[in-house]
Write an enzyme that holds these catalytic residues in place. Structure first.
Site, PDB file in Angstrom:
ATOM      1  N   ASP A   1      48.894  39.680  51.405  1.00 37.96           N
ATOM      2  CA  ASP A   1      49.430  40.742  52.266  1.00 37.96           C
ATOM      3  C   ASP A   1      49.646  40.210  53.688  1.00 37.96           C
ATOM      4  O   ASP A   1      50.203  40.913  54.538  1.00 37.96           O
ATOM      5  CB  ASP A   1      48.552  41.999  52.234  1.00 37.96           C
ATOM      6  CG  ASP A   1      47.120  41.741  52.664  1.00 37.96           C
ATOM      7  OD1 ASP A   1      46.800  40.592  53.012  1.00 37.96           O
ATOM      8  OD2 ASP A   1      46.318  42.698  52.660  1.00 37.96           O
ATOM      9  N   SER A   2      49.269  38.952  53.924  1.00 35.85           N
ATOM     10  CA  SER A   2      49.622  38.283  55.187  1.00 35.85           C
ATOM     11  C   SER A   2      51.135  38.164  55.329  1.00 35.85           C
ATOM     12  O   SER A   2      51.636  37.813  56.395  1.00 35.85           O
ATOM     13  CB  SER A   2      48.976  36.891  55.275  1.00 35.85           C
ATOM     14  OG  SER A   2      49.318  36.124  54.135  1.00 35.85           O
TER      15      SER A   2
ATOM     16  N   ASP B   1      48.190  40.245  46.050  1.00 36.41           N
ATOM     17  CA  ASP B   1      47.256  41.017  46.879  1.00 36.41           C
ATOM     18  C   ASP B   1      47.525  42.507  46.726  1.00 36.41           C
ATOM     19  O   ASP B   1      48.680  42.949  46.844  1.00 36.41           O
ATOM     20  CB  ASP B   1      47.499  40.662  48.356  1.00 36.41           C
ATOM     21  CG  ASP B   1      46.264  40.136  49.041  1.00 36.41           C
ATOM     22  OD1 ASP B   1      45.159  40.280  48.488  1.00 36.41           O
ATOM     23  OD2 ASP B   1      46.414  39.577  50.142  1.00 36.41           O
TER      24      ASP B   1
ATOM     25  N   LYS C   1      44.181  40.534  43.847  1.00 38.32           N
ATOM     26  CA  LYS C   1      43.067  40.323  44.782  1.00 38.32           C
ATOM     27  C   LYS C   1      42.839  41.621  45.555  1.00 38.32           C
ATOM     28  O   LYS C   1      43.803  42.303  45.917  1.00 38.32           O
ATOM     29  CB  LYS C   1      43.381  39.177  45.749  1.00 38.32           C
ATOM     30  CG  LYS C   1      42.302  38.990  46.833  1.00 38.32           C
ATOM     31  CD  LYS C   1      42.427  37.691  47.570  1.00 38.32           C
ATOM     32  CE  LYS C   1      43.395  37.682  48.729  1.00 38.32           C
ATOM     33  NZ  LYS C   1      43.105  38.667  49.795  1.00 38.32           N
TER      34      LYS C   1
ATOM     35  N   GLU D   1      40.050  43.328  48.748  1.00 39.89           N
ATOM     36  CA  GLU D   1      39.050  43.035  49.775  1.00 39.89           C
ATOM     37  C   GLU D   1      37.860  43.979  49.640  1.00 39.89           C
ATOM     38  O   GLU D   1      38.058  45.177  49.417  1.00 39.89           O
ATOM     39  CB  GLU D   1      39.672  43.201  51.176  1.00 39.89           C
ATOM     40  CG  GLU D   1      40.797  42.224  51.444  1.00 39.89           C
ATOM     41  CD  GLU D   1      41.381  42.365  52.854  1.00 39.89           C
ATOM     42  OE1 GLU D   1      40.841  43.151  53.674  1.00 39.89           O
ATOM     43  OE2 GLU D   1      42.379  41.677  53.124  1.00 39.89           O
TER      44      GLU D   1
ATOM     45  N   GLU E   1      36.374  34.317  53.750  1.00 37.86           N
ATOM     46  CA  GLU E   1      37.128  34.032  54.982  1.00 37.86           C
ATOM     47  C   GLU E   1      36.233  34.026  56.216  1.00 37.86           C
ATOM     48  O   GLU E   1      35.458  34.964  56.456  1.00 37.86           O
ATOM     49  CB  GLU E   1      38.242  35.090  55.129  1.00 37.86           C
ATOM     50  CG  GLU E   1      39.127  34.860  56.345  1.00 37.86           C
ATOM     51  CD  GLU E   1      40.469  35.578  56.281  1.00 37.86           C
ATOM     52  OE1 GLU E   1      40.798  36.180  55.227  1.00 37.86           O
ATOM     53  OE2 GLU E   1      41.184  35.534  57.290  1.00 37.86           O
TER      54      GLU E   1
HETATM   55  O1  KIV Z   1      46.807  37.664  52.653  1.00 37.96           O
HETATM   56  C1  KIV Z   1      46.416  36.492  52.720  1.00 37.96           C
HETATM   57  O2  KIV Z   1      47.170  35.579  53.057  1.00 37.96           O
HETATM   58  C2  KIV Z   1      45.027  36.201  52.386  1.00 37.96           C
HETATM   59  C3  KIV Z   1      44.554  34.812  52.640  1.00 37.96           C
HETATM   60  C4  KIV Z   1      44.294  34.635  54.079  1.00 37.96           C
HETATM   61  C5  KIV Z   1      43.385  34.444  51.823  1.00 37.96           C
HETATM   62  O3  KIV Z   1      44.312  37.055  51.969  1.00 37.96           O
END
Ligand code: KIV
Length: 273
Positions: free
Chosen positions: A53-54, A92, A122, A124, A191
């Protein structure tokens, strides 16, 4: 690793990653948001492509990962999975796509798999998400956890500072990792925590801990591709190693092109019909 098409490198699966940890082989993971980079990273031998999600901060120009939507994540997952042959592709789950209810989590993780074609998702958070992780796993959806600095909670924490700096928080993070692994998570991103905690957590669970700013003792490393290539230069966390300075190189190439166009140097006869 699962068998791939004849002659192709075997596909990386969640079982591959577990076996790599057992053999003490480090896992190389990177973020990826599109088809072009998926092909480049896959062919270069990256084990895990995370459609992170980055994408919100790196590609959409947002200040945090909070605004990215499910539809946008599905779109990016689909671009990446069409470009990756060997790497395991993980999508994500964006903010509020899994926190409201287990039913939401199931539906949205299912969308990333069915429409985005990812092989795992993924999310969090720690032990509070154990029932969600267990339900997703029971439905056949492999789950990667994410502990330590969890960017979707930035407005709650108020800062991107290092996590796990006191004994109580360190113990809590280890307990979270054990709870996620027990619930069925196949790997955990960790992280921005002290290196000693990264080591302790990798030793505490049988599943791979993939570090980003978690020191050298985790079972693998992940970075944001645009960071490590020197393309995203708005800020540089200490844990980023820049392997190239592509922003500079791209700027030079574009400058040369503009100059050639303006002074008639491009196209040449050979580049014309
Ligand atoms: O969204 C992302 O890029 C991440 C990484 C920083 C692990 O969760």
């Amino acid at each position: 690793m699962a068998a791939g098409p004849e002659g192709a490198a075997p596909k990386v699966t969640t079982a591959t990653l577990r076996a790599m940890k057992a053999r003490g082989e480090r896992i190389a993971a990177l973020t990826c948001y599109d088809h072009l980079f998926a092909g480049l990273l896959d062919q270069a031998g990256v084990d895990v492509l995370l459609v992170g999600d980055s994408v919100a901060t790196v590609m959409q120009g947002r200040d945090s990962t909070v605004p990215v939507t499910m539809d946008q994540m599905v779109y990016h997952c689909e671009l990446v999975t069409r470009g990756a042959a060997r790497a395991l592709v993980v999508g994500d789950l964006p903010f509020l796509s899994y926190q409201v209810s287990i039913e939401d989590a199931l539906r949205n993780a299912g969308r990333l798999m069915k429409e985005g074609q990812v092989e795992a998702v993924k999310l969090e958070g720690g032990r509070e998400f154990v029932p969600t992780v267990a339900r997703l796993c029971a439905a056949g959806i492999p789950v990667m956890g994410h502990l330590g600095l969890t960017p979707q909670s930035i407005h709650q924490f108020g800062t991107y500072k290092t996590r796990g700096t006191d004994a109580a928080e360190q113990d809590a993070l280890v307990e979270d990792a054990v709870a996620l692994a027990d619930a069925g998570a196949f790997a955990i991103v960790l992280e921005k925590v002290p290196a000693a905690l990264g080591k302790r957590m990798a030793e505490a669970v049988p599943v791979p801990i993939i570090g980003i700013g978690a020191g050298p003792h985790t079972d693998g490393q992940i970075l944001v591709t645009a960071d490590m290539l020197g393309m995203f230069t708005r800020f540089q966390p200490r844990f980023v190693r820049r392997y190239r300075e592509l922003a500079t190189e791209i700027g030079q190439a574009i400058g040369e092109y503009c100059k050639d166009v303006r002074d008639g140097g491009f196209p040449s006869d050979a580049e014309s019909y």
